[in-house]
Design an enzyme around this catalytic site. Structure first.
Site, PDB file in Angstrom:
ATOM      1  CE  LYS A  87      14.068   6.026   0.769  1.00 39.39           C
ATOM      2  NZ  LYS A  87      13.280   6.246   1.820  1.00 39.39           N
ATOM      3  CD  GLU A 147      -2.799   2.382  -3.709  1.00 40.96           C
ATOM      4  OE1 GLU A 147      -1.963   3.449  -3.622  1.00 40.96           O
ATOM      5  OE2 GLU A 147      -2.410   1.098  -3.986  1.00 40.96           O
TER       6      GLU A 147
HETATM    7  P1  NAD Z   1       5.795   5.892  -1.206  1.00 38.35           P
HETATM    8  O1  NAD Z   1       5.658   6.027  -2.825  1.00 38.35           O
HETATM    9  O2  NAD Z   1       5.111   6.848  -0.352  1.00 38.35           O
HETATM   10  O3  NAD Z   1       7.150   5.532  -0.949  1.00 38.35           O
HETATM   11  C1  NAD Z   1       7.954   4.391  -1.337  1.00 38.35           C
HETATM   12  C2  NAD Z   1       9.371   4.751  -1.133  1.00 38.35           C
HETATM   13  O4  NAD Z   1       9.857   5.912  -2.005  1.00 38.35           O
HETATM   14  C3  NAD Z   1       9.877   5.281   0.297  1.00 38.35           C
HETATM   15  O5  NAD Z   1      11.106   4.540   0.203  1.00 38.35           O
HETATM   16  C4  NAD Z   1       9.975   6.708   0.228  1.00 38.35           C
HETATM   17  O6  NAD Z   1      10.972   7.415   1.056  1.00 38.35           O
HETATM   18  C5  NAD Z   1      10.386   6.807  -1.244  1.00 38.35           C
HETATM   19  N1  NAD Z   1      10.264   8.154  -2.000  1.00 38.35           N
HETATM   20  C6  NAD Z   1       9.071   8.906  -1.720  1.00 38.35           C
HETATM   21  N2  NAD Z   1       9.298   9.883  -2.589  1.00 38.35           N
HETATM   22  C7  NAD Z   1      10.416   9.821  -3.302  1.00 38.35           C
HETATM   23  C8  NAD Z   1      11.151  10.910  -4.285  1.00 38.35           C
HETATM   24  N3  NAD Z   1      10.640  12.076  -4.524  1.00 38.35           N
HETATM   25  N4  NAD Z   1      12.266  10.255  -4.711  1.00 38.35           N
HETATM   26  C9  NAD Z   1      12.806   9.012  -4.349  1.00 38.35           C
HETATM   27  N5  NAD Z   1      12.158   8.207  -3.336  1.00 38.35           N
HETATM   28  C10 NAD Z   1      11.105   8.752  -2.918  1.00 38.35           C
HETATM   29  O7  NAD Z   1       4.945   4.468  -1.088  1.00 38.35           O
HETATM   30  P2  NAD Z   1       4.412   3.818   0.392  1.00 38.35           P
HETATM   31  O8  NAD Z   1       3.492   4.524   0.992  1.00 38.35           O
HETATM   32  O9  NAD Z   1       5.759   3.495   1.016  1.00 38.35           O
HETATM   33  O10 NAD Z   1       3.645   2.464   0.043  1.00 38.35           O
HETATM   34  C11 NAD Z   1       2.464   2.254  -0.346  1.00 38.35           C
HETATM   35  C12 NAD Z   1       2.473   2.534  -1.930  1.00 38.35           C
HETATM   36  O11 NAD Z   1       2.895   1.557  -2.522  1.00 38.35           O
HETATM   37  C13 NAD Z   1       1.085   2.232  -2.351  1.00 38.35           C
HETATM   38  O12 NAD Z   1       0.442   3.158  -3.457  1.00 38.35           O
HETATM   39  C14 NAD Z   1       0.918   0.559  -3.014  1.00 38.35           C
HETATM   40  O13 NAD Z   1      -0.194   0.625  -4.131  1.00 38.35           O
HETATM   41  C15 NAD Z   1       2.196   0.895  -3.518  1.00 38.35           C
HETATM   42  N6  NAD Z   1       2.769  -0.542  -3.668  1.00 38.35           N
HETATM   43  C16 NAD Z   1       2.930  -1.036  -5.009  1.00 38.35           C
HETATM   44  C17 NAD Z   1       3.228  -2.261  -5.224  1.00 38.35           C
HETATM   45  C18 NAD Z   1       3.186  -3.080  -6.542  1.00 38.35           C
HETATM   46  O14 NAD Z   1       3.579  -4.182  -6.735  1.00 38.35           O
HETATM   47  N7  NAD Z   1       2.616  -2.515  -7.568  1.00 38.35           N
HETATM   48  C19 NAD Z   1       3.626  -3.207  -4.348  1.00 38.35           C
HETATM   49  C20 NAD Z   1       3.647  -2.656  -2.998  1.00 38.35           C
HETATM   50  C21 NAD Z   1       3.269  -1.169  -2.532  1.00 38.35           C
END
Ligand code: NAD
Ligand code: 6OD
Length: 485
Positions: A177, A389
């Protein structure tokens, strides 16, 4: 206009209700594609396809799976221009960045895990028994089953392949996804999988949103054995709640509020260049970015001035222009969030050294989601801009006087993903690295990746480690066989 469809059982399909959602180009705000929205039945179909593909895929010798994954790497490279175009249209990031980071890492992830899995050993223990004959214990690795792969938008292909490659080489099948903001390269990868000879159903892609949509359905699905997730900490918490009902195996790479520490004994020019990169790369949209910079007082003013100059020298603009060094934020909503922090910092009395607003760009880039790279000083350590963040091209710089103080400042807060240290004192580098509560420490560098090393965060920044054998272990079950001799 592009159409990004679902990829299920080796076929591209519209969603069951034939509904679509728009895919925006963040550099211009234009709609560049329509994306098929998955229904609950589509999610079921993808999981069913993955389940059906599992027995034959897991029975293949690991060397054969590894061979196919190397062909996938070759396929990404052969079509790198298309991957580049798709990734840039989804993210708006400069071509130069996607060409040197995102796309090559997409291919490299398949090669490294193919190599590592092919050489994986199993544990063996000889056990003494009273009759003197003994027993032999050995470990057998087995795939988990269908793995749900949920990805963010900041490094779409890089982060997706970082999970898909080890999951597949260990004999699992996957339902991916991708982020709703960046559906393109995950979908293109379906074509590459087919061309490489990966059987239908081994790699599936469903598009949609998180809560109340395909993200949540995938996590809740009874036939999904494990979830590997990269994204925000709050999303990880929601996924954990859903996954708890079936105590699913989880790997979480979550948010960060990472510190860079610059000691006065550092090569300061190198540290400035390093922190400019660690704060502003990809518009600050890398989980590893340094949003808190602590600088030893004797070099503080010189450092702030030089970092602000480096920020002002970044060039926002057309992604395809080789002189562009700063891309936009991912969406209008994310830009509002980041600008909210810019306003909060102003209101809290931060001293602004660079940026603080939006750059003036000619059409169509004036409709893009650009913000200026921003450097602040003067905020208290409990200000929201220091604690939360932001995920934009911004950092706050604060002075410190002792090594102990620097460590305490860096360790404050709820996150623990990574830190970058800048020092020429080798003993200090080891001492401070040891004292930091983070999963990854870089010394005199940042985001220098060896894919065999453990990667992940402490505290709210994640659960578990991926990378090298840690990924292979997460994506497999180990079974001990005890043979009485
Ligand atoms: P997000 O958490 O908003 O979304 C990530 C994914 O999760 C998307 O595909 C979204 O559709 C899905 N999602 C959202 N709610 C969900 C739920 N309830 N159940 C299942 N899936 C769900 O993150 P984002 O805004 O896409 O990315 C940015 C964030 O990612 C930042 O916080 C960043 O720090 C983090 N990040 C962490 C790493 C790491 O390696 N630690 C790497 C990259 C990004
Ligand atoms: O380099 C990697 O393997 C990795 N997982 C990087 C994560 C970057 C976060 O945005």
């Amino acid at each position: 206009m592009n159409k990004w469809q679902l990829f299920i059982a080796g076929e591209f399909r519209p969603g069951g209700r034939r509904e679509c959602f728009p895919d925006y180009h963040p550099a211009t705000g234009a709609v560049t594609a329509e994306v098929a929205l998955a229904t609950p039945d589509d999610c079921d179909a993808a999981v069913m396809a993955a389940r059906q593909a599992l027995p034959a895929w897991r029975r293949l010798p690991v060397a054969e799976r590894a061979r196919l994954l190397r062909r996938v790497a070759d396929g990404i490279e052969a079509r790198s221009a298309e991957f580049l175009q798709a990734e840039v249209a989804d993210t708006g990031k400069p071509w130069a960045l996607a060409r040197t980071l995102d796309i090559p890492r997409g291919a490299a992830n398949f090669r490294i895990f193919a190599d590592l899995a092919a050489g994986l050993a199993t544990e063996c223990f000889e056990t003494a028994t009273d009759d003197g004959a003994g027993a032999l214990n050995y470990g057998l690795r087995r795939p988990l089953g269908v793995v749900g792969v949920i990805c963010p938008w900041n490094l779409p292909l890089l982060l997706l392949t970082w999970k898909v490659a080890p999951a597949l080489v260990m004999g699992n099948t996957v339902v991916v996804k991708p982020s709703e903001e960046t559906p393109a390269t995950a979908t293109l990868l379906g074509e590459v999988m087919t061309a490489a000879g990966v059987p239908p159903g081994v790699y599936n892609v469903v598009h949609g949103f998180g809560p109340g949509s395909v993200g949540e359905w995938l996590v809740a699905h009874p036939d999904v054995a494990a979830i590997t997730f990269t994204g925000e900490t709050r999303t990880g918490q929601a996924i954990m709640r859903t996954a708890a009902a079936r105590t699913k195996r989880l790997s979480f790479e979550l948010g960060g509020k990472n510190a860079a520490i610059v000691f006065a004994d550092a090569d300061v020019d190198r540290a400035v260049a390093g922190v400019a990169r660690s704060s502003f790369l990809n518009g600050g949209q890398v989980c590893l970015c340094s949003e808190r910079v602590y600088v030893e007082r004797p070099v503080f003013e010189r450092f702030v001035e030089a970092l602000a100059l480096a920020a002002r020298q970044l060039r926002p603009g057309p992604p395809e222009d080789e002189t562009t060094t700063l891309g936009p934020l991912i969406s209008a909503a994310h830009r509002e969030k980041v600008l909210g922090y810019y306003a909060a910092a102003r209101a809290a009395g931060a001293e602004l050294h660079a940026g603080g607003g939006c750059p003036a760009l000619p059409p169509p880039y004036d409709q893009g989601y650009f913000v200026e790279p921003t450097v602040w000083t003067g905020l208290p350590e409990d200000a929201p801009c220091i604690v939360e963040e932001i995920f934009g091209p911004v950092c706050h710089v604060a002075p410190f006087d002792t090594e102990e103080e620097a460590v305490a400042l860096a360790n404050a807060g709820d996150y623990g993903l990574c830190a970058a240290l800048w020092t020429c004192d080798l003993a200090r580098a080891h001492r401070v690295a040891h004292a930091l509560d983070v999963g990854v420490v870089w010394v005199n560098s940042w985001f220098l990746r060896d894919l065999r090393t453990p990667f992940g965060g402490m505290k709210l920044s994640g659960i578990g480690r991926e990378g090298g054998r840690h990924s292979l272990e997460f994506y497999s079950e180990i079974k001990n066989v005890c043979v009485k001799l």
